[in-house]
Design a protein around this motif. Structure first.
Motif, short mmCIF file in Angstrom:
data_model
loop_
_atom_site.label_atom_id
_atom_site.label_comp_id
_atom_site.label_asym_id
_atom_site.label_seq_id
_atom_site.Cartn_x
_atom_site.Cartn_y
_atom_site.Cartn_z
N ILE A 20 93.57 90.31 74.17
CA ILE A 20 94.37 89.13 73.87
C ILE A 20 95.42 89.50 72.83
CG2 ILE A 20 92.44 87.59 74.40
CD1 ILE A 20 92.22 87.03 71.38
N GLN A 27 100.01 84.73 69.78
CA GLN A 27 99.00 83.82 70.32
C GLN A 27 99.57 82.42 70.51
OE1 GLN A 27 95.73 84.19 67.56
NE2 GLN A 27 94.94 86.02 68.56
N TYR A 30 101.89 82.34 73.49
CA TYR A 30 101.12 82.33 74.73
C TYR A 30 100.59 80.92 75.01
CZ TYR A 30 97.43 83.17 78.10
OH TYR A 30 96.62 83.10 79.20
N ALA A 72 92.38 81.89 68.22
CA ALA A 72 91.86 82.99 69.04
C ALA A 72 90.96 82.47 70.15
CB ALA A 72 91.11 83.98 68.16
N VAL A 75 93.10 80.91 72.94
CA VAL A 75 93.76 81.95 73.75
C VAL A 75 92.73 82.63 74.65
CG1 VAL A 75 94.96 84.17 73.66
CG2 VAL A 75 95.65 82.32 72.13
N TRP A 79 92.83 83.21 78.74
CA TRP A 79 93.36 84.55 78.99
C TRP A 79 92.88 85.10 80.33
CZ3 TRP A 79 97.24 86.99 77.02
CH2 TRP A 79 97.36 88.37 77.12
#
Length: 184
Positions: A20, A27, A30, A72, A75, A79
């Protein structure tokens, strides 16, 4: 989330072909692309829209620890969806999963047998049909208790009853999970 669901998610994440994004800005960019806007990202992360815009422009580089974890996690759950789906499909149709568990197992069996629950450490390859049941239940939004029951039934069928070759009528109780790891 619970122990079984987290373990299923970690197992699928091991199939990722790329890591990632590392930086907070990457992040956020994304997530903005995935959720189609800064407002949706702000609502998902519990921050203001302006804060998201600052991260996207790299005006803020280091998020607070709690925001960094939420970012995190957001994401990671979005992902590589095709890689994730392919890994789940392969485990459910051909390869199965490997379960490494340390938990308390109890039994309901015929009279004269010992049914005292005790801690066991079991590492076992579950066939694809059991993996499919776990993944389908997770997709259907099953609770942690339902996922534990399915995992317990699968372990009872494969390990204790040996696929129906022994211990007929043995009901396995799967409780007090100390550790659970699932690998594809």
């Amino acid at each position: 989330m619970g122990i079984v669901e987290d373990s299923l998610n970690r197992a699928v994440q091991q199939a990722f072909t790329r890591p990632i994004p590392k930086s907070a800005g990457a992040q956020m960019r994304y997530l903005v692309k995935q959720l189609k806007g800064t407002r949706a990202v702000a609502e998902a992360l519990g921050v203001s829209q302006r804060t998201v815009e600052r991260y996207v422009k790299d005006q803020i580089r280091r998020p607070r620890a709690d925001l960094a974890q939420r970012l995190a996690d957001a994401v990671r759950e979005r992902w590589q969806p095709r890689v994730r789906a392919q890994a789940r499909r392969q485990a459910a149709t051909s390869t199965g999963v490997v379960v490494d568990v340390r938990a308390r197992f109890g039994f309901t069996a015929a009279p004269g047998t010992t049914d005292d629950a005790r801690i066991r450490h079991i590492t076992l390859a579950l066939p694809p049909q059991h993996a499919a049941r776990l993944f389908n239940a997770q997709d259907a939004g099953a609770s942690e208790q339902q996922l534990r029951e399915l995992a317990g039934q699968a372990l009872g069928e494969v390990y204790f009853r040996d696929g129906g070759r022994r211990a007929h009528g043995l009901d396995v109780e799967f409780t007090d999970i100390e550790q659970l790891e699932i690998d594809l």
